[in-house]
Design an enzyme around this catalytic site. Structure first.
Site, mmCIF file in Angstrom:
data_model
loop_
_atom_site.group_PDB
_atom_site.id
_atom_site.type_symbol
_atom_site.label_atom_id
_atom_site.label_comp_id
_atom_site.label_asym_id
_atom_site.label_seq_id
_atom_site.Cartn_x
_atom_site.Cartn_y
_atom_site.Cartn_z
ATOM 1 N N HIS A 101 -7.420 -15.389 -1.598
ATOM 2 C CA HIS A 101 -7.669 -14.251 -2.475
ATOM 3 C C HIS A 101 -8.992 -13.761 -2.230
ATOM 4 O O HIS A 101 -9.237 -12.692 -2.667
ATOM 5 C CB HIS A 101 -7.226 -14.772 -3.961
ATOM 6 N N SER B 75 -2.298 -9.223 -5.358
ATOM 7 C CA SER B 75 -2.292 -9.914 -6.582
ATOM 8 C C SER B 75 -1.506 -9.209 -7.853
ATOM 9 O O SER B 75 -0.122 -9.061 -7.631
ATOM 10 C CB SER B 75 -3.953 -9.883 -7.104
#
Length: 707
Positions: free
Chosen positions: A680, A562
């Protein structure tokens, strides 16, 4: 077919391959043909007077047939590498032992019942359970393992009725952020007919009378709070808050969430402006009064506020007039900050969390990244603290203001997460749930060191490994970091890192600027135009490990995801010579266009935006995608992403993989690991998690591990 034939020939003739300069050479004798060629389709933009050419803009379209074909080709190429890693089956076997253990979540108490999730060792997903009494039998309520054929569907507890009679739970597919919302009647063990469709929700709360649910959902026009009356059509849901309030209009950067206090008195509405929020406004509605208005509690102050409620008072953790945070008290209806008394004053250590249980205030703070939990009376007198066994990470204390039963977790790099029950009245803690992980914590050690960054800043770093391990200058070392969004990177249990240490390697985790370990000043020193400080802190950490003879460049692997994936992108473009292998997961890499996709606009409060003429220059200067230099000899790199990442658009990994493969002047492998179900958020099956982590470790260890 020609590419596949070439691959088969090369794999059977390693000696011949080594003499061919066009061959990609991985660690331990792995050979590959050059990566699949990616078609160049230049798109030129002029932004603030600067002309930029993007050769792989076409890969931004994930649904296009040519993009899907490209992904398939890339995954076959990656698998051709991974299939040659001899240790890969062994890694999967050992990871299975570390991951496939019984796991619990922290319980929530309602009406003498305890609700939590639990996954048995042989199961792929955690299910929702009920326990009558603290030491009663566990009863399964929602079996997540039966929700999908591939068992990549997970469940979460969203809310529970005060008397424990009704459960609100979410169902998430793969690693996506979105979930659908359902309600279960505990007595009958049957779902109600009412449900909410799959979407991104910022809170789901059951009304006190159990006749409806409040929820905040992200729509095209922003996040909005609705009320759904049970038994009615979703189309009839009432808009409670959003779009505007008292003449103030809300936009895309207003992330509005909702909740109800444990005493059922107040509907609480949060407005976080950006991620991380630079300002948090809080509103409340008195649910005891029919048709009561929504009123401002905290509004118009450019600071952060986290409230917990008891009676008609809100005890609020805030950095307002206190960069290291303090706790203030706000009586409902009192909006003048002059009348907000300080209950727990600011200190030298950052207060990172607050909760109330058993009529006591619990604060979690960090002292050089070491967790401390202090206990206060409601008038601010310290009455105790919780002691922890070693250097590690403790969660906030979870409990109810009207109950002496509370829970917290503790873990570290060398200690799996354990859940403790804490008796607020007696101050005694006991183990509630501890996983039976086959890892001998007593054989390992974790220590903290400090090093100096480029500009002289003192930065802490945690290092773990086997006790007595020698510094021979070439031990495989895995360096992980994040550096952003006020995130506190404390030592938490990771099967990935545990496996690395079991092999005799070191693990290291520096606390870069941009995080929240030392408060807002530390955060601000790594955001906007100061983002380069984060990268410099990271390079200094790597240099420290080499200087102190933990490892050398050839044996140093780095990993980040990320915002940490952005860090990896900077590392490979600014200092590729410093690392032996890079794992770049779910990354932001095109910092000129990130704000245009998915929820990227939310992060402009951290990074800025290339749409802003003043912010464009510094973003362009470090943006990894725009700073790949043709002919660079890159280390071995594996980009990881997947279709279910609905937070950071996978286009970043796709475009960067194509660009680096094309411009690579070296012979190290550049791979794209792309899964259609991974994303994610957590939620994939344990089997899938074992596969994904095994692939990542196989790549890293093969490139920097012992030869």
């Amino acid at each position: 077919m020609k590419s596949l034939l070439l691959l088969l020939v090369l794999s059977s003739l390693p000696a011949l391959a080594a003499t061919n300069p066009g061959i990609v050479e991985g660690g331990n004798g792995i050979t590959l043909p050059p990566p699949p060629a990616t078609e160049i389709k230049p798109v030129t933009d002029t932004l603030h007077g600067v002309t930029l050419t993007d050769n792989y803009r076409w890969l931004e379209d994930a649904k296009a047939p040519e993009t899907r074909a490209w992904i398939d080709t890339q995954m076959k190429y990656t698998e051709s590498y991974l299939s040659q890693v001899k240790i890969r089956p062994e890694i999967a076997t050992e990871l299975s032992k570390l991951l496939k253990v019984q796991e619990f979540s922290v319980p929530t108490e309602r009406g003498g019942k305890y609700f939590f999730t639990k996954r048995l060792p042989q199961e792929n997903q955690a299910s929702i359970y009920l326990r009558n009494g603290l030491h009663g039998q566990d009863e399964i309520l929602i079996d997540a393992n039966k929700l999908s054929a591939d068992q990549n569907t997970s469940v979460t507890i969203d809310d529970i009725a005060q008397d424990g009679s009704l459960l609100v739970y979410g169902v998430r597919a793969g690693g996506a952020d979105e979930e659908s919302v359902h309600l279960l009647d505990i007595a009958t063990r049957k779902d109600l007919a009412d449900s909410l469709p799959s979407a991104r929700y910022f809170g789901v709360a059951l009304a006190p009378d159990k006749q409806g649910i409040y929820y905040a959902r992200v729509n095209d026009e922003g996040s909005i709070v609705y009320y759904h009356k049970l038994g009615t059509a979703a189309s009839a849901d009432e808009l409670i808050f959003g779009k505007s309030f008292e003449g103030e209009k809300f936009g895309a950067m207003d992330l509005i969430g909702v909740g109800i206090t444990d005493n059922l008195r107040y509907l609480i509405i949060f407005n976080d402006q950006g991620v991380p929020a630079k300002r948090i406004d809080i509103y409340a509605k008195d649910l005891r009064q029919p048709n009561s208005p929504i009123r401002k509690v905290i509004h118009g102050i450019d600071n952060r506020f986290t409230p917990v409620n008891i009676d008609d008072d809100f005890y609020v953790l805030t950095d307002y007039l206190a960069p290291n945070y303090r706790v203030i008290k706000i009586h409902f209806g009192e909006t003048d900050p002059k009348n907000w008394p300080t209950i727990v004053p600011e200190g030298k250590d950052v207060i990172s969390g607050i909760s109330i249980a058993g009529g006591k205030i619990f604060t979690t703070s960090l002292h050089d990244v070491v967790t401390q939990t202090r206990i206060f009376s409601l008038d601010g007198k310290q009455v105790g603290e919780i002691k922890y066994p070693t250097l590690g990470s403790a969660s906030d204390v979870a409990g109810r203001a009207d109950s002496d039963h509370a829970f917290y977790t503790f873990q570290s790099f060398i200690m799996p997460e354990t859940i403790y029950h804490y008796d607020v009245k007696s101050g005694k803690a006991e183990v509630f749930a501890k996983p039976n992980v086959p890892f001998k914590s007593e054989d390992y050690e974790l220590k903290q060191v400090f090093y100096t960054s480029k500009d002289g800043t003192r930065v802490p770093m945690l290092i773990g490994g086997k006790k007595g391990a020698t510094h021979n200058g070439h031990t495989p070392t895995l360096l992980y970091a994040y550096g952003g969004f006020l995130v506190n990177l404390t030592p938490v249990w990771s099967p990935r890192m545990a496996w690395w240490m079991e092999q005799g390697g070191f693990i290291a985790q520096p606390n870069l600027r941009g995080g929240g370990e030392y408060g807002e000043k530390w955060h601000q020193a790594g955001m906007f135009e100061k983002k380069q400080n984060v990268f410099d802190d990271f390079y200094a950490a790597a240099q420290y490990l080499v200087d102190q003879k933990y490892t050398d460049v050839k044996h140093l692997a780095i990993r980040g995801g990320s915002n940490g994936g952005l860090l990896m992108g900077a590392a490979m473009t600014q200092h590729p010579e410093m690392f032996g292998a890079i794992s770049c997961g779910y990354p932001l890499l095109d910092m000129i266009r990130f704000q245009k996709f998915l929820v990227g606009k939310w992060w402009t409060s951290e990074y800025g935006s290339a749409d802003n003429a003043d912010q464009f220059p510094y973003l362009l200067k470090y943006s990894p995608y725009q700073n790949v230099k043709p002919g660079t000899k890159f280390p071995a790199i594996m980009f990881t992403s997947g279709d279910s990442d609905t937070r950071v658009d996978p286009l970043h990994a796709r475009k960067m993989a194509a660009l680096v493969q094309h411009d690579n002047g070296g012979d190290r492998p550049i791979l794209l690991h792309y899964q259609t179900i991974s994303g994610h958020s957590a939620g994939v099956s344990i089997n899938q998690e074992v596969t994904d982590i095994s692939d990542d470790l196989s790549f890293l260890w093969n490139e920097v591990g012992s030869k």
